[in-house]
Write a protein that holds these residues in place. Sequence first.
Motif, PDB file in Angstrom:
ATOM      1  N   ALA A  21       0.877  -1.169   0.000  1.00  0.00           N
ATOM      2  CA  ALA A  21       0.000   0.000   0.000  1.00  0.00           C
ATOM      3  C   ALA A  21       0.914   1.220   0.000  1.00  0.00           C
ATOM      4  O   ALA A  21       1.649   1.452   0.958  1.00  0.00           O
ATOM      5  CB  ALA A  21      -0.903   0.001   1.221  1.00  0.00           C
ATOM      6  N   ARG A  23       1.618   5.475  -1.515  1.00  0.00           N
ATOM      7  CA  ARG A  23       1.102   6.735  -2.060  1.00  0.00           C
ATOM      8  C   ARG A  23       2.311   7.560  -2.452  1.00  0.00           C
ATOM      9  O   ARG A  23       3.173   7.827  -1.615  1.00  0.00           O
ATOM     10  CB  ARG A  23       0.260   7.443  -1.004  1.00  0.00           C
ATOM     11  N   GLU A  32      -0.905  -5.612   2.795  1.00  0.00           N
ATOM     12  CA  GLU A  32      -2.287  -5.307   2.427  1.00  0.00           C
ATOM     13  C   GLU A  32      -2.858  -6.413   1.534  1.00  0.00           C
ATOM     14  O   GLU A  32      -2.266  -6.761   0.515  1.00  0.00           O
ATOM     15  CB  GLU A  32      -2.337  -3.973   1.681  1.00  0.00           C
ATOM     16  N   LYS A  34      -5.315  -7.242  -1.145  1.00  0.00           N
ATOM     17  CA  LYS A  34      -6.101  -6.529  -2.157  1.00  0.00           C
ATOM     18  C   LYS A  34      -7.039  -7.456  -2.925  1.00  0.00           C
ATOM     19  O   LYS A  34      -7.467  -7.137  -4.020  1.00  0.00           O
ATOM     20  CB  LYS A  34      -5.165  -5.807  -3.131  1.00  0.00           C
ATOM     21  N   SER A  50      -6.277   4.662  -3.059  1.00  0.00           N
ATOM     22  CA  SER A  50      -6.420   3.868  -1.833  1.00  0.00           C
ATOM     23  C   SER A  50      -7.771   4.035  -1.135  1.00  0.00           C
ATOM     24  O   SER A  50      -8.368   3.051  -0.724  1.00  0.00           O
ATOM     25  CB  SER A  50      -5.280   4.177  -0.866  1.00  0.00           C
TER      26      SER A  50
END
Length: 194
Positions: A21, A23, A32, A34, A50
């Motif tokens: 995860a 950014r 994470e 998904k 996200s």
Amino acid sequence: MECSFALTGKDYVIIAADTTAARSIVKMKVDEDKIKTLSPHLLMAYSGESGDTIQFAEFIERNIRLYHIRNLYPLRPQSAASWIRRSLAESLRSRSPYTVNLLIGGFDTADESPHLYWVDYLGTMASVPFAAHGYGSYFALGLLDRYHNPDGSLEEGLDVLRRAINETAQRLVVAPGNYIVKVVDKDGTREIKL
């Protein structure tokens, strides 16, 4: 740098998604999951912004469970994919559209066949034998096209998936390190190690 891959075989669908995860240049989490299990024979891998991905995936998961509770039977993969695509397309026409790319895989217990659907953030849906989303798709789709066997065993499918992941790791500058791999077949969904 999200990557997700999926492919079908004779009686299964394999879906793999990276566990990072991030950014911009910041990695926030490396574990994470998904891939949502929507019903006993239905999986959905998601990628994108996200906040959008988590909210949309939970919305879909809860509504498909609600359908199962109300009707006492789950949606078939074709019906679920159509409803998910419509929900995504309707959000585009609202003030808060979701920026989510999806891979929906399921096993239809009525006709004993696997189904895989590729859905992008614009609500475009296609039924495909293999699929990928994210930067890894630039490297993996050629391999999947060359080595995918629609009548292959689960072990052959896992070998093709390993090739795609290794190629992505070798060529992509900021390649994800870990992947979660889930399989759906006549016995239901389960997570497996590569």
